[in-house]
Design a protein around this motif. Structure first.
Motif, PDB file in Angstrom:
ATOM      1  N   TRP A  33       0.854  -1.192   0.000  1.00 49.17           N
ATOM      2  CA  TRP A  33       0.000   0.000   0.000  1.00 49.17           C
ATOM      3  C   TRP A  33       0.888   1.238   0.000  1.00 49.17           C
ATOM      4  N   SER A  34       0.724   2.081  -0.998  1.00 48.43           N
ATOM      5  CA  SER A  34       1.599   3.247  -1.158  1.00 48.43           C
ATOM      6  C   SER A  34       0.863   4.552  -0.921  1.00 48.43           C
ATOM      7  N   CYS A  35       1.617   5.508  -0.400  1.00 50.49           N
ATOM      8  CA  CYS A  35       1.129   6.869  -0.210  1.00 50.49           C
ATOM      9  C   CYS A  35       2.331   7.795  -0.289  1.00 50.49           C
ATOM     10  N   ARG A  36       2.093   9.078  -0.113  1.00 55.31           N
ATOM     11  CA  ARG A  36       3.204  10.038  -0.236  1.00 55.31           C
ATOM     12  C   ARG A  36       4.252   9.858   0.857  1.00 55.31           C
ATOM     13  N   SER A  37       3.886   9.216   1.957  1.00 57.14           N
ATOM     14  CA  SER A  37       4.831   9.006   3.069  1.00 57.14           C
ATOM     15  C   SER A  37       5.648   7.731   2.935  1.00 57.14           C
ATOM     16  N   GLY A  38       5.283   6.888   1.993  1.00 55.75           N
ATOM     17  CA  GLY A  38       6.025   5.643   1.831  1.00 55.75           C
ATOM     18  C   GLY A  38       5.122   4.490   1.465  1.00 55.75           C
ATOM     19  N   GLU A  39       5.549   3.301   1.849  1.00 55.44           N
ATOM     20  CA  GLU A  39       4.822   2.087   1.497  1.00 55.44           C
ATOM     21  C   GLU A  39       4.711   1.178   2.711  1.00 55.44           C
ATOM     22  N   PHE A  52       0.522  -3.773  10.839  1.00 53.78           N
ATOM     23  CA  PHE A  52       1.334  -3.198   9.773  1.00 53.78           C
ATOM     24  C   PHE A  52       2.691  -3.896   9.838  1.00 53.78           C
ATOM     25  N   VAL A  53       3.007  -4.641   8.790  1.00 56.30           N
ATOM     26  CA  VAL A  53       4.207  -5.475   8.794  1.00 56.30           C
ATOM     27  C   VAL A  53       5.261  -4.887   7.855  1.00 56.30           C
ATOM     28  N   GLU A  54       6.422  -4.608   8.413  1.00 58.64           N
ATOM     29  CA  GLU A  54       7.574  -4.184   7.620  1.00 58.64           C
ATOM     30  C   GLU A  54       8.456  -5.406   7.401  1.00 58.64           C
ATOM     31  N   VAL A  55       8.721  -5.717   6.144  1.00 57.04           N
ATOM     32  CA  VAL A  55       9.572  -6.854   5.790  1.00 57.04           C
ATOM     33  C   VAL A  55      10.944  -6.314   5.413  1.00 57.04           C
ATOM     34  N   LYS A  74      12.884   5.201   9.913  1.00 59.65           N
ATOM     35  CA  LYS A  74      12.017   4.268   9.197  1.00 59.65           C
ATOM     36  C   LYS A  74      10.724   4.048   9.984  1.00 59.65           C
ATOM     37  N   GLN A  75      10.825   3.913  11.300  1.00 62.70           N
ATOM     38  CA  GLN A  75       9.636   3.741  12.135  1.00 62.70           C
ATOM     39  C   GLN A  75       8.685   4.919  11.976  1.00 62.70           C
ATOM     40  N   GLN A  76       9.216   6.124  11.969  1.00 62.37           N
ATOM     41  CA  GLN A  76       8.382   7.321  11.824  1.00 62.37           C
ATOM     42  C   GLN A  76       7.677   7.343  10.473  1.00 62.37           C
ATOM     43  N   LYS A  77       8.363   6.913   9.411  1.00 63.54           N
ATOM     44  CA  LYS A  77       7.734   6.842   8.086  1.00 63.54           C
ATOM     45  C   LYS A  77       6.607   5.810   8.079  1.00 63.54           C
ATOM     46  N   LEU A  78       6.832   4.679   8.737  1.00 65.70           N
ATOM     47  CA  LEU A  78       5.803   3.639   8.789  1.00 65.70           C
ATOM     48  C   LEU A  78       4.586   4.101   9.576  1.00 65.70           C
ATOM     49  N   ILE A  79       4.821   4.791  10.670  1.00 67.71           N
ATOM     50  CA  ILE A  79       3.716   5.309  11.487  1.00 67.71           C
ATOM     51  C   ILE A  79       2.878   6.286  10.669  1.00 67.71           C
ATOM     52  N   LYS A  80       3.535   7.185   9.961  1.00 70.28           N
ATOM     53  CA  LYS A  80       2.827   8.169   9.133  1.00 70.28           C
ATOM     54  C   LYS A  80       2.021   7.468   8.036  1.00 70.28           C
ATOM     55  N   ALA A  81       2.626   6.488   7.372  1.00 72.35           N
ATOM     56  CA  ALA A  81       1.920   5.741   6.324  1.00 72.35           C
ATOM     57  C   ALA A  81       0.723   4.990   6.908  1.00 72.35           C
ATOM     58  N   ARG A  98      -0.996  -2.564  15.546  1.00 75.23           N
ATOM     59  CA  ARG A  98       0.375  -2.762  16.008  1.00 75.23           C
ATOM     60  C   ARG A  98       1.309  -2.809  14.802  1.00 75.23           C
ATOM     61  N   PHE A  99       2.591  -2.649  15.092  1.00 75.88           N
ATOM     62  CA  PHE A  99       3.628  -2.694  14.061  1.00 75.88           C
ATOM     63  C   PHE A  99       4.511  -3.911  14.314  1.00 75.88           C
ATOM     64  N   ASP A 100       4.586  -4.788  13.327  1.00 80.11           N
ATOM     65  CA  ASP A 100       5.451  -5.962  13.395  1.00 80.11           C
ATOM     66  C   ASP A 100       6.561  -5.811  12.356  1.00 80.11           C
ATOM     67  N   VAL A 101       7.657  -6.479  12.608  1.00 80.92           N
ATOM     68  CA  VAL A 101       8.755  -6.534  11.647  1.00 80.92           C
ATOM     69  C   VAL A 101       9.083  -8.000  11.404  1.00 80.92           C
ATOM     70  N   VAL A 102       9.211  -8.354  10.141  1.00 77.53           N
ATOM     71  CA  VAL A 102       9.755  -9.663   9.789  1.00 77.53           C
ATOM     72  C   VAL A 102      11.114  -9.380   9.168  1.00 77.53           C
ATOM     73  N   ALA A 103      12.149  -9.769   9.882  1.00 74.20           N
ATOM     74  CA  ALA A 103      13.523  -9.558   9.438  1.00 74.20           C
ATOM     75  C   ALA A 103      14.068 -10.881   8.923  1.00 74.20           C
ATOM     76  N   ILE A 104      14.629 -10.824   7.733  1.00 72.11           N
ATOM     77  CA  ILE A 104      15.168 -12.041   7.118  1.00 72.11           C
ATOM     78  C   ILE A 104      16.625 -11.783   6.769  1.00 72.11           C
ATOM     79  N   ASP A 105      17.491 -12.501   7.447  1.00 66.63           N
ATOM     80  CA  ASP A 105      18.916 -12.445   7.133  1.00 66.63           C
ATOM     81  C   ASP A 105      19.268 -13.743   6.439  1.00 66.63           C
TER      82      ASP A 105
END
Length: 122
Positions: A33-39, A52-55, A74-81, A98-105
């Protein structure tokens, strides 16, 4: 437009994360989902909670791992989006969020997801 290898890696990481989260009972509401603040990579429903999941994917940890890449900026951009998402998709505005992160190394044995629930607060 031809996708770059970085874009393909990102899409694969999102696909992998989506499957992982769906296997744990989350339901997909929206993807990329995209907007002027990011995706917003993935917007999902966990029970009645909008998630809201950030991958984040990192092939190499030389510049820090995937999890470390979700810094304050990055957190602030996600909150705004997410705020804009809730304004546009008002049917979800009254739900807890809530905000989740899936981190893949990437490792020699393959990619391993690290799912952090409620990774940061808005």
């Amino acid at each position: 437009m031809i996708a770059t290898s970085k874009q393909l890696s990102g899409k694969r990481a999102e696909d992998f994360s989506l499957q992982h989260l769906q296997a744990h009972g989350l339901r997909l509401l929206c993807r990329n989902w995209s907007c002027r603040s990011g995706e917003l990579d993935l917007v999902m429903l966990d029970g009645d909670t909008v998630v809201f999941v950030e991958v984040r994917y990192r092939r190499h940890a030389a510049w820090g791992g995937a999890l470390e890449s979700v810094d304050l900026r990055k957190q602030q951009k996600l909150i705004k989006a997410a705020q804009l998402f809730l304004l546009k998709e008002s049917r979800w505005a009254k739900h807890p969020c809530r905000f989740d992160v899936v981190a893949i190394d990437s490792t020699e044995s393959g990619a391993k997801p690290c799912w952090i629930r409620n990774a940061f607060d808005s």
